[in-house]
Structure formats: structure tokens, C-alpha cells
Design a protein around this motif. Structure first.
Motif, mmCIF file in Angstrom:
data_model
loop_
_atom_site.group_PDB
_atom_site.id
_atom_site.type_symbol
_atom_site.label_atom_id
_atom_site.label_comp_id
_atom_site.label_asym_id
_atom_site.label_seq_id
_atom_site.Cartn_x
_atom_site.Cartn_y
_atom_site.Cartn_z
ATOM 1 N N LEU A 142 0.861 -1.176 0.000
ATOM 2 C CA LEU A 142 0.000 0.000 0.000
ATOM 3 C C LEU A 142 0.896 1.224 0.000
ATOM 4 N N ALA A 143 0.694 2.132 -0.956
ATOM 5 C CA ALA A 143 1.605 3.245 -1.152
ATOM 6 C C ALA A 143 0.923 4.585 -0.911
ATOM 7 N N VAL A 144 1.655 5.476 -0.236
ATOM 8 C CA VAL A 144 1.230 6.854 -0.031
ATOM 9 C C VAL A 144 2.170 7.745 -0.833
ATOM 10 N N GLY A 145 1.604 8.605 -1.695
ATOM 11 C CA GLY A 145 2.422 9.403 -2.597
ATOM 12 C C GLY A 145 2.327 10.888 -2.346
ATOM 13 N N TYR A 146 3.348 11.605 -2.843
ATOM 14 C CA TYR A 146 3.389 13.063 -2.721
ATOM 15 C C TYR A 146 3.904 13.664 -4.023
ATOM 16 N N SER A 147 3.338 14.792 -4.414
ATOM 17 C CA SER A 147 3.803 15.506 -5.590
ATOM 18 C C SER A 147 3.429 16.977 -5.456
ATOM 19 N N GLY A 148 3.855 17.763 -6.420
ATOM 20 C CA GLY A 148 3.496 19.175 -6.506
ATOM 21 C C GLY A 148 3.136 19.511 -7.937
ATOM 22 N N SER A 149 2.340 20.560 -8.124
ATOM 23 C CA SER A 149 1.915 20.924 -9.470
ATOM 24 C C SER A 149 1.833 22.443 -9.587
ATOM 25 N N GLY A 150 1.829 22.918 -10.822
ATOM 26 C CA GLY A 150 1.704 24.347 -11.078
ATOM 27 C C GLY A 150 2.993 25.121 -10.913
ATOM 28 N N LEU A 179 3.601 34.114 -21.025
ATOM 29 C CA LEU A 179 2.518 34.420 -21.952
ATOM 30 C C LEU A 179 2.228 33.219 -22.837
ATOM 31 N N ASP A 180 0.970 33.089 -23.257
ATOM 32 C CA ASP A 180 0.639 32.027 -24.206
ATOM 33 C C ASP A 180 0.927 32.494 -25.624
ATOM 34 N N ALA A 181 0.597 31.687 -26.620
ATOM 35 C CA ALA A 181 0.906 32.016 -28.019
ATOM 36 C C ALA A 181 0.213 33.289 -28.481
ATOM 37 N N ALA A 182 -0.913 33.615 -27.850
ATOM 38 C CA ALA A 182 -1.656 34.817 -28.238
ATOM 39 C C ALA A 182 -1.209 36.057 -27.465
ATOM 40 N N GLY A 183 -0.219 35.904 -26.599
ATOM 41 C CA GLY A 183 0.273 37.044 -25.827
ATOM 42 C C GLY A 183 -0.487 37.290 -24.542
ATOM 43 N N LYS A 184 -1.367 36.354 -24.161
ATOM 44 C CA LYS A 184 -2.136 36.498 -22.924
ATOM 45 C C LYS A 184 -1.342 35.911 -21.757
ATOM 46 N N GLU A 185 -1.342 36.643 -20.645
ATOM 47 C CA GLU A 185 -0.587 36.180 -19.481
ATOM 48 C C GLU A 185 -1.267 34.959 -18.848
ATOM 49 N N LEU A 186 -0.443 33.997 -18.472
ATOM 50 C CA LEU A 186 -0.932 32.769 -17.857
ATOM 51 C C LEU A 186 -0.632 32.766 -16.366
ATOM 52 N N HIS A 187 -1.572 32.264 -15.577
ATOM 53 C CA HIS A 187 -1.385 32.152 -14.137
ATOM 54 C C HIS A 187 -1.550 30.689 -13.732
ATOM 55 N N PHE A 188 -0.532 30.151 -13.078
ATOM 56 C CA PHE A 188 -0.584 28.776 -12.601
ATOM 57 C C PHE A 188 -0.571 28.775 -11.079
ATOM 58 N N GLU A 189 -1.508 28.051 -10.495
ATOM 59 C CA GLU A 189 -1.588 27.924 -9.046
ATOM 60 C C GLU A 189 -0.684 26.778 -8.591
ATOM 61 N N ARG A 190 0.160 27.052 -7.625
ATOM 62 C CA ARG A 190 1.058 26.024 -7.083
ATOM 63 C C ARG A 190 0.345 25.299 -5.940
ATOM 64 N N TYR A 191 0.366 23.989 -5.976
ATOM 65 C CA TYR A 191 -0.307 23.244 -4.917
ATOM 66 C C TYR A 191 0.307 21.854 -4.756
ATOM 67 N N ARG A 192 0.104 21.292 -3.568
ATOM 68 C CA ARG A 192 0.600 19.962 -3.227
ATOM 69 C C ARG A 192 -0.458 18.907 -3.541
ATOM 70 N N GLN A 193 0.004 17.704 -3.841
ATOM 71 C CA GLN A 193 -0.885 16.580 -4.139
ATOM 72 C C GLN A 193 -0.516 15.392 -3.259
ATOM 73 N N PHE A 194 -1.525 14.692 -2.760
ATOM 74 C CA PHE A 194 -1.325 13.523 -1.904
ATOM 75 C C PHE A 194 -2.109 12.348 -2.494
#
Length: 292
Positions: free
Chosen positions: A205-213, A224-239
Motif C-alpha cells: 500500500l503506497a502513499v504518494g506526494y507531488s506538486g503541481s503548477g 505568456l501564451d501564443a496569443a500574448g495572454k498572461e498565464l497564471h498557474f496555481e502552485r499546490y501539493r498533491q497527496f
């Protein structure tokens, strides 16, 4: 019923050191150490500066620290299994595997200390020691690994926004894109719980951890994306919670295959998993953790 189970301990010690195997293991270890450091020196640590320290403990949602622990654990186990295979006794093999892992990891930290882009990290050294201690402590106490550290990976969407930092190719992303990585503590159920004799000894049985964003260490830079629009990524932990397997516990395998499989199955097997994170709450993944 639990008392009727026979513990899966380390295979019986050989009568003595097998000279040919021992020489091969020592020589191979020395060559691996020397060539790896030489390649890193030429490709990674090209510009040298005065020795300095660097506090990176708050970077990457600590994913890099977990990675250091997992690497140290794997190297400790690999060194131990090689020296046991060559006939070195149990206690000496445990100590040798742990010391070799710390030597290799510490050398890299010293290189970082002389590198312009990095620095000697006390946090990394603590993580290295923790991974080594996880292996050494279990092997001394129980003669087996009831809990393994494993690695999982899925391709992420974030490397494309900072390829120079997170990797342009899949091979580089395996090491540098922390959004794509998961690290798992995989516990062998039959080793720690009172199960019956028919219970599969290989089931974990495994318990995992990661992060994203994450597209930066401490914080995300403006992109910026290809169209020049600013991108916002939320940083968060994953279990995560997921079943796993330790195939080295299959009783019909001979000791050499048990040693090889026990070290080689560093990757978490694909299996259904439950994930929790603060943005999406509870999620179910039918096989692999989804790309995001």
C-alpha cells in the motif's frame, strides 16, 4: 493466523566472499563513481566559483528534497544488494551501501558549492541522510525493507513554458520537471499487519506526494501564451493513496533474482489511485496519475 507467516528476511549469507564477484563489484562501483562525476563536471558544473552555501529549502514545494531522499535510498539499497551478492556479510553490506550513497550525494553537493548556478545546500544533505537512514535503519532492525521509497512519473503541461529550466526532452524532464514526478512510500502489508497465510505477500500500500503548477523554484515568473495572454498557474501539493507491489517477495524466486528485483523496481507500478489536493479536492485516477 499472523504467527503462522514466515517473515521474508534477507537471503542466507554465503559461506564467504566470492572473490570474482567482489572484485567486479568494487571495480564497477569505482568506475561508475569516477565516470559519473567526470561527466557531470564537463556537462553540468562547467564554471567554478568560490565555495558558497545556498538555502533552497522553500523551493519546488520541497519536491527536490524528497527526490534527494529517494535517490539516497535507492543507492543505499543498490550498494547493499551488490555487496551481499558478492558474499560480504549482512552488517558490513548495510554499512557499505549507506556510506557509498552518502559519498556520492555529498560529492555532488560539494560540486554545487563551487557552482555559479547553485550552492552547497544543508537541506539537501539532510534529505540525503534521511533516505540513507530509511534503508539502513530498516535493514539493521528487521533484515528487510518493510517500507520502500519509489518514484512515479507522468508528463506535465508545464515544461513547455520553461523548457530551459524544466527540460526540453522527456529524458531531461524525468529529472528536472518536478510537476511530473511523484514519490511514494510503499509499505508491504503482510510485513506490518496481522494478515492470514493466504494473503499475497507481494501486495503493498503506497502513499504518494507531488506538486503541481510550478514553473519556478520559489514562485512562478510571468509567462505568456501564443496569443500574448498572461498565464497564471496555481502552485499546490498533491497527496495520493494507491496499491503497489513488491515482486521481490515472490517465494519461488532465487536470492539473486530477489536482490535484483528489489532494487530494480524503483518505479511505482501503474495502479488506480486516490488523490487529494486543495484545489480539486478528492479525485480518482483509474490507472496513471493524469497529465496536468
Amino acid at each position: 493466523m499472523a504467527q503462522s507467516l514466515t517473515p521474508v528476511l534477507a537471503p542466507p549469507e554465503p559461506a564467504g566472499i566470492r572473490k570474482g564477484r567482489f572484485i567486479g563489484v568494487v571495480a564497477g562501483t569505482a568506475v561508475f563513481y569516477g565516470l559519473t562525476l567526470l561527466m557531470l563536471k564537463k556537462q553540468w558544473y562547467k564554471k567554478s566559483v568560490p565555495f558558497h552555501t545556498f538555502n533552497d529549502n522553500r523551493e519546488w514545494l520541497q519536491m527536490d528534497k524528497v527526490g534527494h531522499s529517494a535517490t539516497a535510498y535507492l543507492m543505499s539499497r543498490g550498494g547493499y544488494e551488490l555487496f551481499r551478492w558478492s558474499g560480504v556479510n549482512e552488517r558490513a553490506s548495510i554499512l557499505t551501501g549507506g556510506l557509498l550513497a552518502l559519498l556520492f550525494q555529498s560529492t555532488l553537493e560539494v560540486y554545487d558549492g563551487y557552482s555559479e548556478g547553485w550552492g552547497f545546500s544543508k537541506g539537501d544533505m539532510i534529505a540525503n541522510a534521511a533516505g540513507t537512514a530509511l534503508f539502513v535503519g530498516q535493514q539493521y532492525a528487521w533484515g528487510e525493507q518493510k517500507v520502500n521509497l519509489k518514484y512515479g512519473w507522468r508528463k506535465s503541461i508545464y515544461a513547455q513554458y520553461r523548457p530551459n529550466l524544466l527540460g526540453k526532452t522527456t529524458g531531461v524532464q524525468l529529472l528536472k520537471d518536478y510537476n511530473a514526478q511523484q514519490y511514494w512510500l510503499s509499505m508491504n502489508v503482510a510485513s506490518v499487519l496481522p494478515v492470514g497465510p493466504q494473503f499475497p505477500r507481494w501486495l503493498n500500500l503506497a502513499v504518494g506526494y507531488s506538486g503541481s503548477g510550478m514553473i519556478g523554484g520559489h514562485e512562478n515568473p510571468r509567462v505568456l501564451d501564443a496569443a500574448g495572454k498572461e498565464l497564471h498557474f496555481e502552485r499546490y501539493r498533491q497527496f495520493f493513496l494507491s496499491p503497489d507491489a513488491d515482486f521481490s517477495r515472490i517465494r519461488t524466486l532465487n536470492p539473486s533474482w530477489q536482490r535484483f528485483i528489489g532494487t530494480a523496481q524503483f518505479m511505482k507500478i501503474a495502479a488506480p489511485s486516490l488523490e487529494y489536493n486543495r484545489l480539486n479536492g478528492l479525485r480518482f485516477h483509474p490507472l496513471l496519475v493524469g497529465k496536468e
